[in-house]
Design an enzyme around this catalytic site. Structure first.
Site, PDB file in Angstrom:
ATOM      1  N   HIS A  64      15.102   5.958  -2.641  1.00  0.00           N
ATOM      2  CA  HIS A  64      14.320   4.919  -1.965  1.00  0.00           C
ATOM      3  C   HIS A  64      12.838   4.929  -2.363  1.00  0.00           C
ATOM      4  CE1 HIS A  64      17.792   4.439   0.628  1.00  0.00           C
ATOM      5  NE2 HIS A  64      17.727   5.712   0.984  1.00  0.00           N
TER       6      HIS A  64
HETATM    7  C1  BDR Z   1      13.697   5.630   4.090  1.00  0.00           C
HETATM    8  O1  BDR Z   1      13.991   6.472   5.202  1.00  0.00           O
HETATM    9  C2  BDR Z   1      13.623   7.788   4.934  1.00  0.00           C
HETATM   10  O2  BDR Z   1      14.618   8.666   5.358  1.00  0.00           O
HETATM   11  C3  BDR Z   1      13.357   7.880   3.463  1.00  0.00           C
HETATM   12  O3  BDR Z   1      12.334   8.823   3.204  1.00  0.00           O
HETATM   13  C4  BDR Z   1      12.945   6.485   3.084  1.00  0.00           C
HETATM   14  O4  BDR Z   1      11.557   6.305   3.275  1.00  0.00           O
HETATM   15  C5  BDR Z   1      14.991   5.039   3.564  1.00  0.00           C
HETATM   16  O5  BDR Z   1      15.605   4.274   4.549  1.00  0.00           O
END
Ligand code: BDR
Ligand code: CA
Length: 308
Positions: free
Chosen positions: A242
């Protein structure tokens, strides 16, 4: 070098984002703001400090920010990132304390000192950015660009959210802040799950980062392996990279395709709480819709190769 502010909740993928930025000679990380998110604020702040020490960059200041969301109660993600935020991956003890200034105030100070110059990367819940906007209305418009990882726009896809069936974690963890930032009139780019799921995390990708041969590369590989172990227990064998997509969008925009869109956040409680939706209105952001997976990993590996 291009001045960047990183607001984050490390978080394994936040960690890879920060290290990627630090490995780029064309980028100057002005400061790191931390927030509640994947883990409590004390843990995310500790992790940011330790990552800077790992990179040999204790000169970069860390500002602890929001302890809690604006309205809702805090939610953390120990099942994905471990209770401390970085799984079982060892890091050096932090070499420098956090600053006393709040992350939201430090962000306002920086944006006002260099209007139109700074890119803000936000890879956690948006509480600090929303606080800055509420304290100094219009301040987010002073950013050259605000690049946010959050939300999910895969309408009709089998899985929309990753935290509830409909909501992505950063949007769900502070949907009110998310809406404040979306409606701030800033030059905004949004990378939701619809984009980040195109950039898959596999054992082979972890090995690619380990092969870089630096401590930073090995640490990022260990973070990806830890993440794959955890989602494996939840029945998933492939993950999504992500947060590092925000850094890649800044550093190599040619790897992405964007389209103007009008996006809002649903704030009514119930099954839609924290869901991001398209609206029939003037575009308020650039939605990132396609990414070059190989190009992003190559960019990260090259940056990690330049660190200790
Ligand atoms: C987002 O949620 C967090 O767990 C990750 O770091 C990322 O920013 C993904 O949904
Ligand atoms: Ca994050």
């Amino acid at each position: 070098p291009h001045p960047v502010w990183h607001d984050c909740d490390p978080g394994s993928d936040d960690a890879i984002t920060l290290l990627t930025l630090l490995g780029r000679p064309d980028t100057q990380v002005l400061g790191v703001g931390t927030t509640h998110g994947n883990a409590p604020l004390s843990a995310t702040t500790h992790n940011a400090r330790a990552l800077l020490t790992l990179a040999g960059r204790d000169d970069v200041p860390v500002y602890a920010g929001a302890l809690t969301p604006l309205v809702r109660e805090p939610v953390y993600a120990p099942q994905i990132h471990g209770v401390g935020g970085l799984g079982n991956v060892p890091l050096p003890p932090p070499g420098r304390p956090a600053q006393t200034e709040h992350a939201a105030l430090a962000l306002i100070r920086q944006l006002c000192a260099q209007p139109g110059e700074i890119t803000v990367l936000a890879t956690g819940p948006l509480t600090n950015l929303a606080l800055a906007e509420r304290l100094r209305p219009g301040v987010l418009k002073e950013a050259r660009q605000v690049i946010v990882m959050g939300g999910s726009l895969e309408v009709g896809a089998p899985r929309l959210g990753n935290t509830t069936p409909r909501a992505e974690f950063n949007a769900y963890a502070d949907p009110h802040a998310f809406q404040v930032v979306l409606s701030a009139g800033a030059k905004l780019a949004l990378l939701g799950l619809n984009l980040t799921r195109q950039v898959r995390v596999t054992r082979e990708r972890a090995a690619q980062l380990a092969a870089v041969g630096t401590a930073a590369g090995r640490t990022c590989a260990a973070l990806l392996d830890d993440y794959l172990d955890r989602i494996g227990k939840l029945g998933q064998s492939v993950g999504a990279l992500h947060d590092p997509c925000t850094a890649a969008l800044l550093l190599a925009p040619q790897l992405f395709e964007l389209e103007p869109a009008s996006i809002g956040t649903l704030l009514d409680s119930g099954e839609h709480f924290g869901e991001t939706v398209r609206r029939d209105a003037e575009p308020n952001l650039e939605l990132v819709i396609r990414a070059d997976e190989d190009g992003i990993y190559d960019l990260i590996a090259a940056a990690l190769a330049r660190l200790p």
